[in-house]
Design a protein around this motif. Structure first.
Motif, PDB file in Angstrom:
ATOM      1  N   VAL A  69      80.214  53.103  48.187  1.00 21.10           N
ATOM      2  CA  VAL A  69      79.361  52.186  48.736  1.00 21.10           C
ATOM      3  C   VAL A  69      78.374  51.942  47.496  1.00 21.10           C
ATOM      4  O   VAL A  69      77.020  51.185  47.723  1.00 21.10           O
ATOM      5  CB  VAL A  69      78.565  52.612  49.930  1.00 21.10           C
ATOM      6  CG1 VAL A  69      79.404  52.849  51.282  1.00 21.10           C
ATOM      7  CG2 VAL A  69      77.766  53.761  49.811  1.00 21.10           C
ATOM      8  N   ASP A  70      78.770  52.240  46.247  1.00 20.99           N
ATOM      9  CA  ASP A  70      77.982  52.035  45.138  1.00 20.99           C
ATOM     10  C   ASP A  70      76.417  52.549  45.269  1.00 20.99           C
ATOM     11  O   ASP A  70      75.362  51.965  44.796  1.00 20.99           O
ATOM     12  CB  ASP A  70      77.854  50.585  44.802  1.00 20.99           C
ATOM     13  CG  ASP A  70      77.399  50.265  43.293  1.00 20.99           C
ATOM     14  OD1 ASP A  70      77.939  51.389  42.523  1.00 20.99           O
ATOM     15  OD2 ASP A  70      76.920  49.140  43.090  1.00 20.99           O
ATOM     16  N   CYS A  71      76.250  53.675  46.026  1.00 22.08           N
ATOM     17  CA  CYS A  71      74.749  54.092  46.100  1.00 22.08           C
ATOM     18  C   CYS A  71      74.106  54.797  44.988  1.00 22.08           C
ATOM     19  O   CYS A  71      73.009  54.766  44.653  1.00 22.08           O
ATOM     20  CB  CYS A  71      74.732  54.943  47.354  1.00 22.08           C
ATOM     21  SG  CYS A  71      75.557  56.692  47.259  1.00 22.08           S
ATOM     22  N   GLY A  72      75.298  55.346  44.221  1.00 15.42           N
ATOM     23  CA  GLY A  72      74.592  56.111  42.839  1.00 15.42           C
ATOM     24  C   GLY A  72      74.281  57.572  42.974  1.00 15.42           C
ATOM     25  O   GLY A  72      73.664  58.035  41.949  1.00 15.42           O
ATOM     26  N   ALA A 108      77.179  66.106  33.326  1.00 18.14           N
ATOM     27  CA  ALA A 108      77.832  65.444  32.236  1.00 18.14           C
ATOM     28  C   ALA A 108      77.745  63.869  31.711  1.00 18.14           C
ATOM     29  O   ALA A 108      78.235  63.394  31.061  1.00 18.14           O
ATOM     30  CB  ALA A 108      79.348  65.755  32.050  1.00 18.14           C
ATOM     31  N   ASN A 109      76.917  63.398  32.833  1.00 15.87           N
ATOM     32  CA  ASN A 109      76.760  61.977  32.716  1.00 15.87           C
ATOM     33  C   ASN A 109      77.880  61.250  32.560  1.00 15.87           C
ATOM     34  O   ASN A 109      78.023  60.104  31.686  1.00 15.87           O
ATOM     35  CB  ASN A 109      75.687  61.561  31.667  1.00 15.87           C
ATOM     36  CG  ASN A 109      74.319  62.054  31.723  1.00 15.87           C
ATOM     37  OD1 ASN A 109      73.828  62.031  32.741  1.00 15.87           O
ATOM     38  ND2 ASN A 109      73.771  62.568  30.615  1.00 15.87           N
ATOM     39  N   ALA A 110      79.173  61.543  33.455  1.00 16.00           N
ATOM     40  CA  ALA A 110      80.218  61.017  33.465  1.00 16.00           C
ATOM     41  C   ALA A 110      80.395  59.961  34.403  1.00 16.00           C
ATOM     42  O   ALA A 110      81.447  59.134  34.441  1.00 16.00           O
ATOM     43  CB  ALA A 110      81.296  62.163  33.500  1.00 16.00           C
ATOM     44  N   ILE A 111      79.346  59.497  35.193  1.00 10.50           N
ATOM     45  CA  ILE A 111      79.370  58.614  36.200  1.00 10.50           C
ATOM     46  C   ILE A 111      78.638  57.509  35.852  1.00 10.50           C
ATOM     47  O   ILE A 111      77.836  57.271  35.725  1.00 10.50           O
ATOM     48  CB  ILE A 111      79.180  59.068  37.738  1.00 10.50           C
ATOM     49  CG1 ILE A 111      80.253  60.582  38.032  1.00 10.50           C
ATOM     50  CG2 ILE A 111      79.435  58.165  38.740  1.00 10.50           C
ATOM     51  CD1 ILE A 111      79.516  61.186  39.232  1.00 10.50           C
ATOM     52  N   ASN A 112      79.606  56.219  35.910  1.00 10.27           N
ATOM     53  CA  ASN A 112      78.845  54.751  35.497  1.00 10.27           C
ATOM     54  C   ASN A 112      79.502  53.768  36.513  1.00 10.27           C
ATOM     55  O   ASN A 112      80.429  53.847  36.990  1.00 10.27           O
ATOM     56  CB  ASN A 112      79.111  54.231  34.055  1.00 10.27           C
ATOM     57  CG  ASN A 112      78.537  55.639  33.291  1.00 10.27           C
ATOM     58  OD1 ASN A 112      77.519  55.705  33.197  1.00 10.27           O
ATOM     59  ND2 ASN A 112      79.567  56.211  32.501  1.00 10.27           N
ATOM     60  N   GLN A 113      78.691  52.688  36.645  1.00  7.36           N
ATOM     61  CA  GLN A 113      79.100  51.731  37.312  1.00  7.36           C
ATOM     62  C   GLN A 113      80.391  51.075  36.565  1.00  7.36           C
ATOM     63  O   GLN A 113      80.267  51.021  35.494  1.00  7.36           O
ATOM     64  CB  GLN A 113      78.032  50.625  37.619  1.00  7.36           C
ATOM     65  CG  GLN A 113      77.130  50.853  38.684  1.00  7.36           C
ATOM     66  CD  GLN A 113      76.134  50.008  38.982  1.00  7.36           C
ATOM     67  OE1 GLN A 113      75.411  49.331  38.074  1.00  7.36           O
ATOM     68  NE2 GLN A 113      76.005  49.638  40.110  1.00  7.36           N
ATOM     69  N   GLU A 114      81.179  50.714  37.162  1.00  4.05           N
ATOM     70  CA  GLU A 114      82.492  49.883  36.850  1.00  4.05           C
ATOM     71  C   GLU A 114      82.261  48.537  36.263  1.00  4.05           C
ATOM     72  O   GLU A 114      81.412  47.761  36.810  1.00  4.05           O
ATOM     73  CB  GLU A 114      83.711  49.837  38.021  1.00  4.05           C
ATOM     74  CG  GLU A 114      84.954  49.323  37.252  1.00  4.05           C
ATOM     75  CD  GLU A 114      86.077  49.386  38.226  1.00  4.05           C
ATOM     76  OE1 GLU A 114      86.155  48.875  39.170  1.00  4.05           O
ATOM     77  OE2 GLU A 114      87.045  50.358  37.828  1.00  4.05           O
TER      78      GLU A 114
END
Length: 56
Positions: free
Chosen positions: A39-42, A50-56
């Motif tokens: 749901v793109d809540c972040g 690891a700062n490995a998660i970003n918006q596509e």
């Protein structure tokens, strides 16, 4: 737009526990996000060491 987990993921699973819709699961050596469920809540990105998660 869903979040994605890059190859810099250390597979610690902190993001999985933080996801309110259980869109994250273990993949091949790293966690993966189901784009159809996200749901793109972040919330996952905010706990990733690891700062490995970003918006596509």
């Amino acid at each position: 737009m869903a979040h994605v987990i890059s190859d810099s993921c250390v597979n610690c699973a902190m993001c999985e526990g933080e996801c309110p819709v259980t869109a994250i699961s273990e993949g091949d050596g790293k966690r993966v996000i189901d784009a159809g469920t996200c749901v793109d809540c972040g919330a996952c990105a905010s706990v990733c060491p690891a700062n490995a998660i970003n918006q596509e």
